[in-house]
Scaffold this active site. Structure first.
Site, PDB file in Angstrom:
ATOM      1  N   HIS A  84       0.887  -1.245   0.048  1.00 43.31           N
ATOM      2  CA  HIS A  84       0.035  -0.117   0.028  1.00 43.31           C
ATOM      3  C   HIS A  84       0.694   1.303  -0.098  1.00 43.31           C
ATOM      4  CE1 HIS A  84      -2.754  -3.194   1.679  1.00 43.31           C
ATOM      5  NE2 HIS A  84      -3.565  -2.613   0.896  1.00 43.31           N
TER       6      HIS A  84
ATOM      7  N   ASN B  73       5.885  14.669  -4.798  1.00 42.57           N
ATOM      8  CA  ASN B  73       6.805  15.523  -5.477  1.00 42.57           C
ATOM      9  C   ASN B  73       6.469  16.659  -5.616  1.00 42.57           C
ATOM     10  OD1 ASN B  73       4.834  15.042  -7.385  1.00 42.57           O
ATOM     11  ND2 ASN B  73       6.132  13.751  -8.818  1.00 42.57           N
TER      12      ASN B  73
ATOM     13  N   SER C 151       5.603   2.697   8.869  1.00 43.19           N
ATOM     14  CA  SER C 151       4.294   2.681   8.259  1.00 43.19           C
ATOM     15  C   SER C 151       3.415   4.045   8.330  1.00 43.19           C
ATOM     16  CB  SER C 151       3.482   1.622   8.687  1.00 43.19           C
ATOM     17  OG  SER C 151       4.172   0.331   8.464  1.00 43.19           O
TER      18      SER C 151
ATOM     19  N   ALA D 138       7.033   5.614  12.519  1.00 42.87           N
ATOM     20  CA  ALA D 138       5.703   5.514  11.985  1.00 42.87           C
ATOM     21  C   ALA D 138       4.949   6.700  12.113  1.00 42.87           C
ATOM     22  CB  ALA D 138       4.724   4.374  12.588  1.00 42.87           C
TER      23      ALA D 138
END
Length: 142
Positions: free
Chosen positions: A53, A76, A102, A119
């Protein structure tokens, strides 16, 4: 089913289904989890793992022996242009031996070598070598 188009791939690469990869470059021994998208002009270094994912957009370069956790999003754009026609892609450079936790979001920055990103972090500024950073926005903690 995966969509894999026009990619350069090293030896011993594993790509799980479904994934969407096009115009990117993968080094040797790269592992790509399911539900990953890697766009054109992105580069993934040797011995790197991209977990499920995750989204790696154009202009991202990830070094060797790096781990990208589940659901990590790269961008970006820093939304510094008012007009779409003035938009310019910004690069993100990730060093070697980096661990990205994550659900982190990585804006166009440079992350040095031997870095841990906690995370759920939102990385908005460059992170120097040999650092641990986390939070929103991510701050170097050591």
């Amino acid at each position: 089913m995966s969509s894999i188009k026009n990619i350069k791939m090293g030896e011993n690469v594993t790509i799980m289904n479904p994934s969407n990869l096009y115009g990117c470059e993968l080094g040797d021994n790269v592992k790509i989890g399911p539900f990953v998208e890697i766009q054109k002009d992105a580069e993934i270094g040797d011995d790197t793992i991209i977990s499920s994912h995750s989204f790696i957009c154009s202009g991202v370069k990830i070094g060797n022996n790096t781990f990208v956790g589940h659901g990590v999003m790269f961008t970006n754009d820093v939304f510094d242009s008012e007009l779409i026609e003035d938009w310019k892609m910004k690069e993100t450079i990730i060093g070697d031996r980096v661990r990205i936790g994550s659900n982190s979001t990585i804006l166009p920055v440079k992350i040095g070598n031997n870095v841990i990103i906690g995370a759920g972090s939102v990385v908005t500024k460059d992170i120097p070598d040999n650092s641990v950073a986390y939070g929103n926005p991510a701050k170097v903690k050591r």
